[in-house]
Scaffold this motif. Structure first.
Motif, short mmCIF file in Angstrom:
data_model
loop_
_atom_site.label_atom_id
_atom_site.label_comp_id
_atom_site.label_asym_id
_atom_site.label_seq_id
_atom_site.Cartn_x
_atom_site.Cartn_y
_atom_site.Cartn_z
N TYR A 8 38.90 57.63 47.71
CA TYR A 8 39.73 57.65 48.95
C TYR A 8 41.33 57.72 48.57
O TYR A 8 41.97 58.36 49.31
CB TYR A 8 39.27 56.38 49.86
N ARG A 9 41.71 56.83 47.74
CA ARG A 9 43.23 56.79 47.39
C ARG A 9 43.60 58.14 47.40
O ARG A 9 44.89 58.28 47.81
CB ARG A 9 43.43 55.73 46.39
N MET A 10 42.96 58.83 46.63
CA MET A 10 43.64 60.14 46.38
C MET A 10 43.97 61.09 47.66
O MET A 10 44.85 61.75 47.41
CB MET A 10 42.79 60.99 45.42
N HIS A 11 43.54 60.69 48.76
CA HIS A 11 43.61 61.37 49.85
C HIS A 11 44.86 60.68 50.75
O HIS A 11 45.10 61.07 51.91
CB HIS A 11 42.60 61.64 50.78
N PHE A 12 45.36 59.35 50.23
CA PHE A 12 46.52 58.95 51.09
C PHE A 12 47.47 59.46 51.13
O PHE A 12 47.89 60.05 50.36
CB PHE A 12 46.49 57.35 50.57
N PRO A 13 48.30 59.13 51.96
CA PRO A 13 49.80 59.59 52.15
C PRO A 13 50.61 59.12 51.33
O PRO A 13 50.20 57.86 50.59
CB PRO A 13 50.36 59.24 53.55
N GLU A 14 51.74 59.56 50.61
CA GLU A 14 52.56 58.88 49.51
C GLU A 14 53.08 57.71 49.75
O GLU A 14 53.14 56.83 48.76
CB GLU A 14 53.61 59.90 49.08
N HIS A 15 53.45 57.45 51.13
CA HIS A 15 54.08 55.94 51.37
C HIS A 15 52.99 54.90 51.31
O HIS A 15 53.32 53.77 50.73
CB HIS A 15 54.52 55.98 52.56
N LEU A 16 51.68 55.32 51.09
CA LEU A 16 50.49 54.14 50.85
C LEU A 16 50.36 54.14 49.50
O LEU A 16 49.91 53.18 48.93
CB LEU A 16 49.47 54.38 51.87
N LYS A 17 50.36 55.24 48.71
CA LYS A 17 50.18 55.30 47.25
C LYS A 17 51.02 54.54 46.58
O LYS A 17 50.52 53.88 45.53
CB LYS A 17 50.08 56.85 46.75
N SER A 18 52.27 54.41 47.08
CA SER A 18 53.36 53.88 46.33
C SER A 18 53.01 52.23 46.11
O SER A 18 53.60 51.45 45.31
CB SER A 18 54.60 53.86 46.83
N HIS A 19 52.27 51.90 47.00
CA HIS A 19 52.21 50.07 46.93
C HIS A 19 50.88 49.80 46.62
O HIS A 19 49.98 49.39 47.12
CB HIS A 19 52.17 49.82 48.53
N ARG A 20 50.56 50.59 45.16
CA ARG A 20 49.18 50.35 44.60
C ARG A 20 48.73 49.11 44.21
O ARG A 20 47.49 48.49 44.09
CB ARG A 20 49.23 51.36 43.43
N SER A 21 49.92 48.25 43.85
CA SER A 21 49.57 46.70 43.48
C SER A 21 49.12 45.80 44.60
O SER A 21 48.42 45.12 44.45
CB SER A 21 50.76 46.38 42.88
N HIS A 22 49.32 46.30 45.93
CA HIS A 22 48.68 45.40 46.89
C HIS A 22 47.14 45.57 46.77
O HIS A 22 46.55 44.78 47.55
CB HIS A 22 49.23 46.34 48.33
#
Length: 703
Positions: free
Chosen positions: A600-614
Motif C-alpha cells: 500500500y505504501r508504494m502508492h502513497f504520495p511522497e509527503h506521506l512516504k517521507s515520514h516512514r518512521s511514523h
C-alpha cells in the motif's frame, strides 16, 4: 548290495554338497554384487572432494553446537552451554576497546603502487612455520580470505592472503587445513594490527575452520563508515586510492582449483596487497578529521578511536551453527508461507502439499549434511515446490519435474556447467519413493530411515569426517521423538515450536537498541527531536553542533534550523521512545514492524512516504506473529471488497493489452511471466549475457 547302497548314499551326499556349495557361492556372489552396487551408487565414490582429505574439522555437519577454543579452565559455576559461547580472547579485545589513545601507522616510507609479479605460495607446514615467525616480527599486516560454499554444507576457507609491506603470501588452506593453527598466536597477538576490509565474515570463517581469533583489528570498511564515505566497497577504495580496477565476479569462482589460474591469483593478491596503503590513507583522513574537530572545545568525538572501536567490536563475534528445531524446518516454513498460504487456503490438498514440502526439506537437509553439499546443490527451492505440487509417482517423472523446475527459474548461484538434477538426486532417486509413497511414516521416522539407509552398516554413502558425527551424536529429531514417547506427541510439537521461536529470536530480533534517545536542541535551547547516535555524530563532525550532555547524549545546534516540530503540530519527534514491545512490553527481544504494508505504501504520495518512521513500531516475536496474521487477513478482505489482486502474479506487455477485451486481457495474464522469472532473467542477462550461448541469451531476452 551293501556296496551299491553305500555308493548311492555317497553319491547323494556328494551331489547334495555340490548343490549346497553351488548355491552358497551364487548367494555370496549375489551379495557381493549387491554390496558393490550399493557402494558404487553414491557419486562420491567416483568424485573425491578436496575437503575429504582433511584429517580434522572443527565444524562438522552434525546438529551439535560449535565448540570454541578453550584457553583456561572454567570454574564450577560455568555450564557447558555457557562455555560454548565464551570468547577465548574477550579480555584482550575489551582492553583494546577501552583505549583512550591510539596511533595508526601502517607502513614506513613510500608505497609502490605497482604490484610486482613475485609472491610466495605457502603449501607446506615448514613454509607456514617460517611465515608465522616472520609475521611475529611485523607491527601490522593485511589479510583477506577466499571461501568455497557451493560444494560444502557450511563452506570452508580455500585461500588466505596475507600481505606485509615487503611481500604477498598466498596460503593454500586446503593443503594446510590441519596445521593452520600455527598462525593462531600471531592473529591473537594484541601488539600486531591486522588490517581487513569487511571483516565480519572473515572473523567467523577463521574461527570455524581453524580456531583462529582476531585480536587488534583495523577494518577499512568500518573506517569508511566513520568518515561517511559515499561507498565503502573494496573495489571503490582500490579505484579511488590506487587507481586499480578489479573484477569482483572472480569472488564467485571455484577457489578449490589447483593450480589457481593467473587471473585468480592476481585477484587474490590485489585484495590484500593494497590494503595497507588504503588503510594508511584512511587513517590520515581520520586524523585530519580529529584535528579539524579539535577546534571545538566541547567536541568529544574522536574519529580514530571510533574507527578502532568499531573494528575491534567485530572481533567479539562468535561463529555459531544455524540449527533448526528439526532438520529443514526453517526452509520448509519459508516455502510453505510463500507458496501454500494463498488466500488462507487450508484444504486437505494444501495440507498434503505442506507435508511433502516438510519431507523434502528434511531429506534435502540430511543429504546436504551427509554429502557435505550446499542445500542449493542438492535440491533447489523451486524443485521442492514443483515436486510438492505435482507429486510425481515414477522416478522418470520425479527426474523430469526437478529438471523442468530448475530450467523455468534460471539460477544465478550455480555455474552453468552444473546440470539439474544434481548428482545427489541422481544417485538417490529411490529415496523419493519413501518420501512420496509412505504417507503414514512420521517425519522423524523418515529422518532415521534415510540416515540408516545412507550411513548405516550397509549404507550407500561413504562415511567422512563431516558426516560421521550424524551417527555418533544425538540429533534433535531423535530427541523430539523421545520427548514424544514420554510426554505425548503434543509436547514434542511444543518443544519444536519453542526451539523454532528461539531460533527466530536469535536470527531476526534487533541486535542493539533501536531508539538511542539522543537529544538535539536548537540554538535557543528548545528541544527539536530525539535521534540516534549517528545523526549526532554527523552534526558534530561538521562543526554544526556542540556536545552539551553525555548520558544520554545531547547536542545544541550552532545554526538556526528551518523549522520546529511544535510549529508544525508534529509532536512525534520530540517524544522519547522505549525499546520495548508496544503490545506486551517485552524488552529482552524485539523487531521492527511496519504498520502500513509495503504493497500500500508504494502508492502513497511522497509527503506521506517521507515520514516512514511514523509507521514503524517495536514488537516482540509473539506480537509480531499476531499482528502479521491480522494484517494478512485484513489485506485479503480489502482485496476481495475492491476486486484488486493482492500480489502481482503475472506481468504482461502493456502494448499487447491495449484495446483488448477484459476476457482477452485475463487470458493474456494467464500467459504472462511471473515477476520472479522476469527479474532472474534480467539479472542473468546483465551478469552473464556476454558469456552465454546465443540460444540461451535469446531465450532469456524473449521472457
Amino acid at each position: 548290495m551293501e556296496n551299491k547302497d553305500k555308493f548311492k548314499v555317497a553319491l547323494t551326499v556328494t551331489l547334495f554338497a555340490a548343490v549346497s556349495i553351488f548355491f552358497t557361492n551364487q548367494y555370496r556372489k549375489h551379495r557381493r554384487q549387491q554390496k558393490q552396487h550399493s557402494q558404487n551408487s553414491c557419486y562420491l565414490k567416483t568424485e573425491p572432494k578436496p575437503q575429504n582429505t582433511f584429517k580434522r574439522v572443527l565444524a562438522d555437519n552434525c546438529y551439535s553446537p560449535f565448540k570454541h577454543l578453550k584457553l583456561t579452565t572454567t570454574d564450577s559455576t560455568t555450564t557447558t552451554e555457557e562455555f560454548v559461547n565464551l570468547h577465548p580472547y574477550k579480555a584482550e579485545i575489551s582492553a583494546l576497546l577501552e583505549r583512550t589513545e591510539i596511533e595508526f601507522e601502517f607502513f614506513d616510507g613510500e608505497f609502490n603502487l605497482e604490484m610486482s609479479d613475485s609472491f610466495v605460495w605457502v603449501e607446506t607446514e615448514s613454509h607456514l612455520q617460517e611465515l608465522a615467525e616472520l609475521l611475529r616480527k611485523e607491527r601490522v599486516f593485511a589479510v583477506d580470505t577466499e571461501q568455497h560454499g557451493l560444494r560444502s554444507f557450511l563452506g570452508f576457507t580455500a585461500l588466505v592472503q596475507i600481505s606485509t609491506q615487503r611481500n604477498d603470501y598466498l596460503i593454500d588452506t586446503i593443503a594446510l587445513h590441519d596445521v593452520m593453527g600455527i598462525l593462531r598466536p600471531v592473529f591473537a597477538n594484541p601488539d600486531i594490527c591486522k588490517v581487513f576490509h569487511g571483516a565480519d565474515n572473515d572473523v567467523l570463517w577463521l574461527q570455524r575452520d581453524f580456531h583462529i581469533y582476531i585480536v587488534n583489528l583495523f577494518d577499512t570498511a568500518k573506517a569508511c563508515d566513520v568518515l561517511s564515505k559515499p561507498q565503502k566497497s573494496l573495489a571503490y577504495l582500490l579505484e579511488m586510492y590506487c587507481g586499480v580496477a578489479t573484477n569482483k565476479m572472480l569472488q564467485r569462482e571455484d577457489w578449490r582449483r589447483r593450480p589457481l589460474p593467473l587471473e585468480m591469483v592476481q585477484y587474490a593478491r590485489t585484495d590484500s596487497h593494497f590494503l595497507l596503503y588504503i588503510a594508511n590513507c584512511i587513517a590520515s583522513e581520520l586524523k585530519q578529521q580529529d584535528n579539524e574537530n579539535s577546534a571545538c572545545i566541547d567536541d568529544k568525538f574522536h574519529s580514530v578511536l571510533e574507527a578502532s572501536r568499531r573494528s575491534n567490536v567485530i572481533c567479539l563475534q562468535l561463529f555459531a551453527k544455524d540449527i533448526d528445531a528439526a532438520p529443514g524446518e526453517s526452509a520448509a516454513s519459508s516455502l510453505i508461507f510463500r507458496h501454500f498460504n494463498d488466500q488462507g487456503n487450508v484444504s486437505s490438498i494444501f495440507a498434503e502439499n505442506k507435508d511433502f514440502v516438510r519431507r523434502l526439506c528434511t531429506w534435502r537437509d540430511l543429504m546436504a549434511r551427509v554429502h557435505d553439499e550446499n542445500l542449493r546443490y542438492v535440491l533447489s527451492d523451486q524443485a521442492i515446490v514443483a515436486l510438492a505440487v505435482k507429486v510425481p509417482t515414477t522416478l522418470t517423472d520425479i527426474y523430469n519435474t526437478i529438471a523442468q523446475a530448475d530450467i523455468d527459474v534460471d539460477s544465478l548461484d550455480l555455474n552453468s556447467s552444473f546440470q539439474s538434477p544434481y548428482p545427489v538426486v541422481c544417485s538417490h532417486l529411490d529415496d523419493f519413493k519413501i518420501l512420496f509413497q509412505d504417507k503414514m511414516v512420521e517425519p522423524d521416522e523418515i529422518f532415521q530411515l534415510i540416515l540408516q539407509r545412507h550411513l548405516g552398516p550397509n549404507g550407500t554413502c561413504p562415511l567422512s569426517i563431516y558426516n560421521y558425527a550424524l551417527l555418533t551424536k544425538s540429533n534433535m529429531k531423535l530427541t523430539n521423538r523421545l520427548v514424544s514417547r514420554r510426554n505425548g506427541r503434543r509436547n514434542a510439537k511444543q518443544v519444536t515450536r519453542k526451539a523454532s521461536r528461539e531460533l527466530f529470536v536469535q536470527k531476526f530480533s534487533c541486535k542493539s537498541p533501536v531508539y538511542h534517545n539522543c537529544r538535539i536542541y536548537a540554538n535557543d535551547g528548545r528541544l527539536l527531536c530525539y535521534c540516534d547516535h549517528r545523526k549526532l555524530e554527523w552534526y558534530l563532525r561538521r562543526d554544526l553542533a556542540k556536545l552539551v550532555d553525555e548520558n544520554p547524549p545531547a547536542i545544541i545546534l550552532l545554526f538556526e534550523p528551518k523549522g520546529r516540530p511544535e510549529d508544525e503540530g508534529n509532536d512525534f519527534y520530540i517524544q522519547s521512545k522505549k525499546n520495548i514491545c508496544v503490545g506486551c512490553g517485552e524488552g529482552n527481544h524485539y523487531l521492527r514492524y511496519r504498520i502500513i504494508p509495503a504493497c500500500y505504501r508504494m502508492h502513497f504520495p511522497e509527503h506521506l512516504k517521507s515520514h516512514r518512521s511514523h509507521d514503524i513500531v517495536l514488537v516482540c516475536v509473539d506480537c509480531h506473529e499476531s499482528a502479521h496474521t491480522a494484517a494478512e487477513k485484513c489485506k485479503r478482505q480489502i482485496a476481495a471488497e475492491l476486486g484488486i489482486p493482492l500480489y502481482i502474479r503475472k506481468v504482461v506487455d502493456s502494448s499487447q493489452a491495449q484495446g483488448m477485451s477484459s476476457a482477452s486481457v485475463l487470458n493474456l495474464e494467464e500467459a504472462g511471466v511471473s515477476p520472479l522469472e522476469l527479474r532472474t532473467s534480467a539479472m542473468a542477462l546483465l551478469r552473464h549475457g556476454t558469456r552465454m550461448p546465443s540460444k540461451r541469451r535469446e531465450e532469456l531476452t524473449q521472457v
